[in-house]
Scaffold this active site. Sequence first.
Site, PDB file in Angstrom:
ATOM      1  N   CYS A   1      -3.374   5.957   8.780  1.00 43.33           N
ATOM      2  CA  CYS A   1      -4.170   5.971   7.548  1.00 43.33           C
ATOM      3  C   CYS A   1      -5.610   6.408   7.810  1.00 43.33           C
ATOM      4  O   CYS A   1      -6.256   5.914   8.735  1.00 43.33           O
ATOM      5  CB  CYS A   1      -4.144   4.573   6.950  1.00 43.33           C
ATOM      6  SG  CYS A   1      -5.243   4.416   5.566  1.00 43.33           S
TER       7      CYS A   1
ATOM      8  N   GLU B   1       3.999  -5.037   8.897  1.00 42.66           N
ATOM      9  CA  GLU B   1       4.180  -3.654   8.415  1.00 42.66           C
ATOM     10  C   GLU B   1       5.289  -2.958   9.206  1.00 42.66           C
ATOM     11  O   GLU B   1       6.170  -2.296   8.628  1.00 42.66           O
ATOM     12  CB  GLU B   1       2.871  -2.867   8.569  1.00 42.66           C
ATOM     13  CG  GLU B   1       3.030  -1.398   8.187  1.00 42.66           C
ATOM     14  CD  GLU B   1       1.845  -0.534   8.616  1.00 42.66           C
ATOM     15  OE1 GLU B   1       0.697  -1.001   8.560  1.00 42.66           O
ATOM     16  OE2 GLU B   1       2.084   0.619   9.011  1.00 42.66           O
TER      17      GLU B   1
ATOM     18  N   HIS C   1       4.228  -6.882  14.065  1.00 46.56           N
ATOM     19  CA  HIS C   1       3.403  -6.746  12.861  1.00 46.56           C
ATOM     20  C   HIS C   1       4.295  -6.623  11.623  1.00 46.56           C
ATOM     21  O   HIS C   1       5.284  -5.887  11.637  1.00 46.56           O
ATOM     22  CB  HIS C   1       2.509  -5.501  12.990  1.00 46.56           C
ATOM     23  CG  HIS C   1       1.414  -5.460  11.972  1.00 46.56           C
ATOM     24  ND1 HIS C   1       1.660  -5.129  10.654  1.00 46.56           N
ATOM     25  CD2 HIS C   1       0.100  -5.754  12.057  1.00 46.56           C
ATOM     26  CE1 HIS C   1       0.512  -5.196   9.980  1.00 46.56           C
ATOM     27  NE2 HIS C   1      -0.452  -5.571  10.815  1.00 46.56           N
TER      28      HIS C   1
ATOM     29  N   CYS D   1       0.849  -1.195   0.000  1.00 42.57           N
ATOM     30  CA  CYS D   1       0.000   0.000   0.000  1.00 42.57           C
ATOM     31  C   CYS D   1       0.886   1.248   0.000  1.00 42.57           C
ATOM     32  O   CYS D   1       1.822   1.341   0.801  1.00 42.57           O
ATOM     33  CB  CYS D   1      -0.892  -0.014   1.237  1.00 42.57           C
ATOM     34  SG  CYS D   1      -1.854   1.498   1.362  1.00 42.57           S
TER      35      CYS D   1
ATOM     36  N   SER E   1      -5.041  -6.144  12.940  1.00 44.94           N
ATOM     37  CA  SER E   1      -5.069  -5.175  14.041  1.00 44.94           C
ATOM     38  C   SER E   1      -6.192  -4.166  13.860  1.00 44.94           C
ATOM     39  O   SER E   1      -6.807  -3.738  14.826  1.00 44.94           O
ATOM     40  CB  SER E   1      -3.719  -4.489  14.219  1.00 44.94           C
ATOM     41  OG  SER E   1      -3.430  -3.686  13.128  1.00 44.94           O
TER      42      SER E   1
ATOM     43  N   THR F   1       0.218   2.328  10.355  1.00 42.18           N
ATOM     44  CA  THR F   1      -0.914   2.984   9.691  1.00 42.18           C
ATOM     45  C   THR F   1      -2.252   2.779  10.395  1.00 42.18           C
ATOM     46  O   THR F   1      -3.157   3.606  10.249  1.00 42.18           O
ATOM     47  CB  THR F   1      -1.059   2.481   8.237  1.00 42.18           C
ATOM     48  OG1 THR F   1      -1.074   1.051   8.262  1.00 42.18           O
ATOM     49  CG2 THR F   1       0.052   2.977   7.358  1.00 42.18           C
TER      50      THR F   1
HETATM   51 FE1  F3S Z   1      -3.302   1.074   3.102  1.00 40.82          FE
HETATM   52 FE2  F3S Z   1      -4.701   2.308   4.881  1.00 40.82          FE
HETATM   53 FE3  F3S Z   1      -5.561   0.185   3.788  1.00 40.82          FE
HETATM   54  S1  F3S Z   1      -2.545   1.890   4.973  1.00 40.82           S
HETATM   55  S2  F3S Z   1      -3.797  -1.049   3.315  1.00 40.82           S
HETATM   56  S3  F3S Z   1      -5.244   2.107   2.739  1.00 40.82           S
HETATM   57  S4  F3S Z   1      -5.845   0.746   5.916  1.00 40.82           S
END
Ligand code: F3S
Length: 278
Positions: A189, A122, A120, A92, A218, A161
């Site tokens: 995010c 990420e 995690h 992403c 998560s 995120t």
């Molecule tokens: Fe990306 Fe946000 Fe989804 S970081 S994978 S758009 S929850």
Amino acid sequence: MEVKLASNYGFCFGVKRAIKIAEEHQNSSTMGPLIHNQDEINRLKNSFNVGLYSNLSDVKQNDTVIIRTHGIPKNDLKNLKALDAKIINATCPFVTTPQQIVKKMSSEGYSILIFGDAEHPEVKGVQSYGEDQEDVHIVLEVADLDKITFKNNKIATVAQTTRKKEKYLEIVNALILKNKEVRVFNTICDATFENQDSARELSKEADVMIVIGGKNSSNTKQLHSICLENCSDSYLIENENELKDAWFFNKKLCGVTAGASTPDWIIKQVIDKIKSVN
Ligand code: F3S
């Protein structure tokens, strides 16, 4: 009983994008699970023959390798490139951002602090972009800061995120109290917030809340905990088979939300089953 969907729920931009990429690359395999949803991974396997590598040593020359939504550590990427595999990056873009920030800020002599879960994928990926691995620190709580000795007197912070903004602010506040220079990057995010805000609103009026998503995701777990704050009858399920009739007994409004990796077809199956209970 009325069944009401949260105004924002389910797949986010990054997951939709990763699935589209996988569908466009039949007979490929992903490095790590593409997203946090086993049912969707099974669907991609069955319909598009998209497989899964358990580790790097399984990759052969000329294989097509899709990098998962949460990204992979820098060295894994380097090793993949050395294997002459065809690499398709489904990371992403909102995950790539903290990776690049960590790379840039550590090259400029900043100590790095990551707010997130050290286990995690990420976070492991983001961490790997630090130039000095001993000066990349990961915390989940303010109290964890006491255990850290930064090598530099300037600190850059990023967040996983899917973390809560409020918690990030607590950590940033504590950092500023003790350090002269703190560069804060808000890498949380918005897709997560939108689903969270909608879940919060709906759980205030619902008698029972069903949160659909991977139990290892998560952001799904966070949705569940937000719903529990307002509605004690909130349940986290992965699919319709986990629903229990007793949850809906004497209930008037059932709220439904879903984590960012939950496909619409699973949500529909759950809603159909809830409606059939009544
Ligand atoms: Fe990306 Fe946000 Fe989804 S970081 S994978 S758009 S929850």
